[in-house]
Scaffold this motif. Structure first.
Motif, mmCIF file in Angstrom:
data_model
loop_
_atom_site.group_PDB
_atom_site.id
_atom_site.type_symbol
_atom_site.label_atom_id
_atom_site.label_comp_id
_atom_site.label_asym_id
_atom_site.label_seq_id
_atom_site.Cartn_x
_atom_site.Cartn_y
_atom_site.Cartn_z
ATOM 1 N N TYR A 70 26.629 41.137 26.464
ATOM 2 C CA TYR A 70 27.228 39.910 26.978
ATOM 3 C C TYR A 70 26.688 38.655 27.261
ATOM 4 C CZ TYR A 70 30.261 37.146 30.018
ATOM 5 O OH TYR A 70 30.883 36.399 30.891
ATOM 6 N N HIS A 71 25.394 38.884 27.968
ATOM 7 C CA HIS A 71 24.387 37.638 28.128
ATOM 8 C C HIS A 71 24.147 36.988 27.178
ATOM 9 C CE1 HIS A 71 25.153 40.221 32.001
ATOM 10 N NE2 HIS A 71 25.285 39.187 32.560
ATOM 11 N N VAL A 72 23.832 37.756 26.040
ATOM 12 C CA VAL A 72 23.033 37.085 24.878
ATOM 13 C C VAL A 72 24.145 36.377 24.274
ATOM 14 C CG1 VAL A 72 22.443 37.865 22.700
ATOM 15 C CG2 VAL A 72 21.799 39.268 24.370
ATOM 16 N N LEU A 73 25.590 36.955 24.086
ATOM 17 C CA LEU A 73 26.467 36.228 23.485
ATOM 18 C C LEU A 73 27.236 35.163 24.220
ATOM 19 C CD1 LEU A 73 28.561 39.242 21.912
ATOM 20 C CD2 LEU A 73 27.039 37.715 20.920
ATOM 21 N N VAL A 74 27.381 35.170 25.472
ATOM 22 C CA VAL A 74 27.825 34.268 26.360
ATOM 23 C C VAL A 74 27.033 33.225 27.021
ATOM 24 C CG1 VAL A 74 29.739 33.614 28.017
ATOM 25 C CG2 VAL A 74 30.016 35.574 26.578
ATOM 26 N N ASP A 75 25.804 33.935 27.523
ATOM 27 C CA ASP A 75 25.006 32.783 28.148
ATOM 28 C C ASP A 75 23.618 32.517 27.424
ATOM 29 O OD1 ASP A 75 25.476 35.120 30.984
ATOM 30 O OD2 ASP A 75 26.536 33.390 30.359
ATOM 31 N N ASP A 76 23.762 32.802 25.882
ATOM 32 C CA ASP A 76 22.478 32.368 25.106
ATOM 33 C C ASP A 76 21.322 33.103 25.559
ATOM 34 O OD1 ASP A 76 24.146 31.195 23.299
ATOM 35 O OD2 ASP A 76 24.260 29.344 24.581
ATOM 36 N N LEU A 77 21.173 34.120 26.329
ATOM 37 C CA LEU A 77 19.974 35.058 26.733
ATOM 38 C C LEU A 77 19.485 35.331 25.405
ATOM 39 C CD1 LEU A 77 18.525 35.955 29.559
ATOM 40 C CD2 LEU A 77 19.705 37.976 29.051
ATOM 41 N N LEU B 70 34.399 33.372 23.971
ATOM 42 C CA LEU B 70 33.678 32.742 22.826
ATOM 43 C C LEU B 70 34.841 31.628 21.935
ATOM 44 C CD1 LEU B 70 31.643 35.686 21.421
ATOM 45 C CD2 LEU B 70 30.660 33.525 22.560
ATOM 46 N N MET B 71 35.839 31.926 22.241
ATOM 47 C CA MET B 71 37.205 31.609 21.656
ATOM 48 C C MET B 71 37.135 29.876 21.090
ATOM 49 S SD MET B 71 39.671 32.927 19.968
ATOM 50 C CE MET B 71 40.202 34.563 20.742
ATOM 51 N N SER C 48 31.218 27.173 16.096
ATOM 52 C CA SER C 48 31.036 28.410 15.031
ATOM 53 C C SER C 48 30.718 29.496 15.876
ATOM 54 C CB SER C 48 29.667 28.218 14.628
ATOM 55 O OG SER C 48 28.651 28.338 15.356
ATOM 56 N N ARG C 49 31.926 29.894 16.528
ATOM 57 C CA ARG C 49 32.057 31.185 17.306
ATOM 58 C C ARG C 49 31.831 32.468 16.863
ATOM 59 N NH1 ARG C 49 38.672 30.501 18.010
ATOM 60 N NH2 ARG C 49 39.016 30.981 15.783
ATOM 61 N N GLU C 50 32.041 32.470 15.313
ATOM 62 C CA GLU C 50 32.101 33.929 14.469
ATOM 63 C C GLU C 50 30.485 33.904 14.249
ATOM 64 O OE1 GLU C 50 33.694 31.064 13.217
ATOM 65 O OE2 GLU C 50 35.763 31.850 13.234
ATOM 66 N N GLN C 51 29.640 32.918 14.600
ATOM 67 C CA GLN C 51 28.150 33.345 14.160
ATOM 68 C C GLN C 51 27.186 33.236 15.270
ATOM 69 O OE1 GLN C 51 26.944 30.602 10.920
ATOM 70 N NE2 GLN C 51 29.203 30.140 10.118
ATOM 71 N N VAL C 52 27.963 33.476 16.341
ATOM 72 C CA VAL C 52 26.829 33.834 17.779
ATOM 73 C C VAL C 52 26.131 35.024 17.494
ATOM 74 C CG1 VAL C 52 27.084 33.929 20.283
ATOM 75 C CG2 VAL C 52 28.790 32.533 18.918
ATOM 76 N N GLY D 209 39.145 41.899 15.963
ATOM 77 C CA GLY D 209 38.803 40.564 16.812
ATOM 78 C C GLY D 209 37.590 39.675 16.724
ATOM 79 N N LEU D 210 37.234 38.756 17.743
ATOM 80 C CA LEU D 210 35.976 37.822 17.506
ATOM 81 C C LEU D 210 34.756 38.808 17.684
ATOM 82 C CD1 LEU D 210 35.749 35.160 17.013
ATOM 83 C CD2 LEU D 210 35.636 34.647 19.609
ATOM 84 N N LEU D 211 34.939 39.901 18.314
ATOM 85 C CA LEU D 211 33.592 40.659 18.325
ATOM 86 C C LEU D 211 33.387 41.253 16.941
ATOM 87 C CD1 LEU D 211 33.655 42.275 21.808
ATOM 88 C CD2 LEU D 211 32.079 40.020 21.299
ATOM 89 N N THR D 212 34.236 41.935 16.389
ATOM 90 C CA THR D 212 34.242 42.582 15.133
ATOM 91 C C THR D 212 33.651 41.593 14.138
ATOM 92 O OG1 THR D 212 35.493 44.479 15.850
ATOM 93 C CG2 THR D 212 34.943 44.058 13.420
ATOM 94 N N VAL D 213 34.375 40.322 14.077
ATOM 95 C CA VAL D 213 34.180 39.196 13.091
ATOM 96 C C VAL D 213 32.823 39.022 13.234
ATOM 97 C CG1 VAL D 213 34.650 37.106 12.464
ATOM 98 C CG2 VAL D 213 36.674 38.633 12.855
ATOM 99 N N ASN D 214 32.173 38.864 14.303
ATOM 100 C CA ASN D 214 30.629 38.288 14.573
ATOM 101 C C ASN D 214 29.935 39.466 14.021
ATOM 102 O OD1 ASN D 214 29.384 36.215 16.598
ATOM 103 N ND2 ASN D 214 31.763 36.382 17.258
#
Ligand SMILES: Nc1ncnc2c1ncn2[C@@H]1O[C@H](COP(=O)(O)OP(=O)(O)OP(=O)(O)O)[C@@H](O)[C@H]1O
Ligand SMILES: Nc1ncnc2c1ncn2[C@@H]1O[C@H](COP(=O)(O)OP(=O)(O)OP(=O)(O)O)[C@@H](O)[C@H]1O
Ligand SMILES: [Mg+2]
Ligand SMILES: [Mg+2]
Lengths: 256, 256
Positions: A61-68, A98-99, A103-107, A131-136
């Motif tokens: 979660y922190h990697v995707l949302v907080d750029d850790l 992330l919505m 470039s929310r699909e490439q996080v 959804g967006l997690l699977t598309v990522n």
């Protein structure tokens, strides 16, 4: 050079996590450097390799949302050569957060880049949705593995999955392809299971692995001990089948 | 007066659709007027009652996104007294389209209001996630039914589900409660299944139904004939268990 596989199928309970955990463990036990990334808020892959989730400060979660940086959340597991990026309940909020991102699909793809070279294989476990997690995950991977349960309802979701894979290939990830379709939970005594296998092989052709994972209680017992079945009961039919399938995945290399 | 039940659990493949279809059919066969609303883009409940999806012009998608009156998409099924609101792949796009709507969590609730009086019971089948479609079902319903598979991974999602139910109760639906927890796919020979049952009963107490649905191949064969198991093989253990459970649901009435 880290080959990334996403294990996908929006139909629920078809063996995505069981496949991701046991293939990753089998490939690691064969001497490769492997990373398992749990991208499902349920965190089954995380506990499937024995990580205690309640003690974790950071997760995917922190990697995707907080750029850790991803390297800050990588943990070793009890399987030699297998690392894991854990998931916790926090991830349930990631899709909404992330919505609206650029470039929310490439996080996830950008998060994996810096650590990709350290591994020979990276396996992504996905939630039962498109959804967006699977598309990522479909955007970040080189190839997809699609587990299909030998049940009637499991056939219904295939069209939707193929549409999504096509869309991601056209718009986000031109080299994406379904490398393996894996039939799971097959009870050879059931006529229905045989019919489903025939339909899947007719639809997908050679992409369907010759290995079929049998229904095997040792596969469902192993997670309660926090171990992949290839460690929990290496001689079981479930472990043997996943080892065979892992060999097939490793032979992908030579085909480029 | 139409009592609305949502069948929910974000863990995939635990028997949500099988429960929604077979409870709805059993209650209809007992003489009540029943509506089954399929709110899962996979559309398994729709085909589980024999509706051919490829021929449908309208579905629950058009009700949610285009404000089409629900009565325009209600279809009769081959089960006397059971109607269905079908779902198709279109629904996969609904969550994103609803995301920015005013009171996006109450769209389904407002769509059900005008037709609620025509039925004694309305059952909502949900997808394996806790996104906007499932939140709409939890907001539209009076009570929830939670199927839990007798497997280790199935225990992990319970906390997340309880949090979501609590949140919906506090913010959107003050009378929402979990009326029944139903143990599914139990193979009585397995120690693990026994352990899971004990943990679930310890956690939920009396809310857990005394009826336990056994693993029974007739339940997974029935959908391939487009029939609920209570019609496909009424004498099977699966049909008997769902009939028993349906009687329990119908006895809720008297408790108000
Ligand atoms: N071959 C098998 N034989 C017996 N049980 C299995 C087998 N494969 C998986 N299981 C069990 O079936 C259940 C569903 O498998 P799993 O959780 O891996 O599916 P999933 O697709 O990851 O589910 P979800 O959609 O919720 O992510 C689990 O309890 C697992 O232990
Ligand atoms: N008691 C049972 N015995 C044997 N098979 C069952 C039983 N209940 C359900 N099944 C089969 O197991 C599979 C999963 O069940 P089902 O599709 O109803 O779960 P679900 O929770 O609705 O899945 P999803 O999360 O994808 O919506 C289906 O193929 C179904 O036919
Ligand atoms: Mg999983
Ligand atoms: Mg379902």
């Amino acid at each position: 050079m880290g080959l990334v596989y996403a294990v996908v199928n929006q139909k629920g309970g078809v063996g995505k996590t069981t496949t991701a955990v046991n293939v990753a463990a089998s490939v690691a036990l064969a001497g490769r450097r492997v990373l398992l990334v749990d991208v499902d808020p349920q965190g089954n892959a995380t506990s499937g390799v024995g990580i205690e989730k309640s003690k974790l400060a950071n997760s995917v979660y922190h990697v995707l949302v907080d750029d850790l940086p991803m390297e800050e959340v990588i943990l070793r597991t009890s399987v030699e050569g297998l690392d894991v990026v854990p998931s916790t309940l926090d991830l349930a909020g990631a899709e909404i957060e992330l919505m609206t991102r650029i470039s929310r699909e490439q996080v996830l793809k950008h998060a994996i880049e810096p650590i990709r070279q350290r591994y020979d294989y990276i396996f992504l476990d996905t939630p039962p949705s498109l959804g967006l997690l699977t598309v990522n995950c479909l955007t970040a991977c080189d190839r997809a593995i699609v587990p299909i349960q030998c049940e009637y309802y499991a056939l219904e979701g295939i069209t939707q999955l193929m549409r999504t894979v096509d869309l991601v290939r056209r718009r986000l990830n031109p080299t994406l392809r379904i490398a393996h379709v894996l039939l799971t939970m097959k009870d050879p005594r059931l006529r229905l299971a045989q019919q489903v296998e025939e339909e899947v092989r007719a639809f997908f052709g050679d992409v369907v692995s010759p290995v079929v994972i049998p229904r095997n209680v040792r596969l469902s017992e192993a997670p309660s001990f926090g171990m992949p079945v290839v460690l929990y009961d290496p001689k079981s039919r479930g472990a043997e089948a996943y080892r065979q399938f892992a060999l097939e995945v490793m032979s992908d290399d030579s085909q480029g």
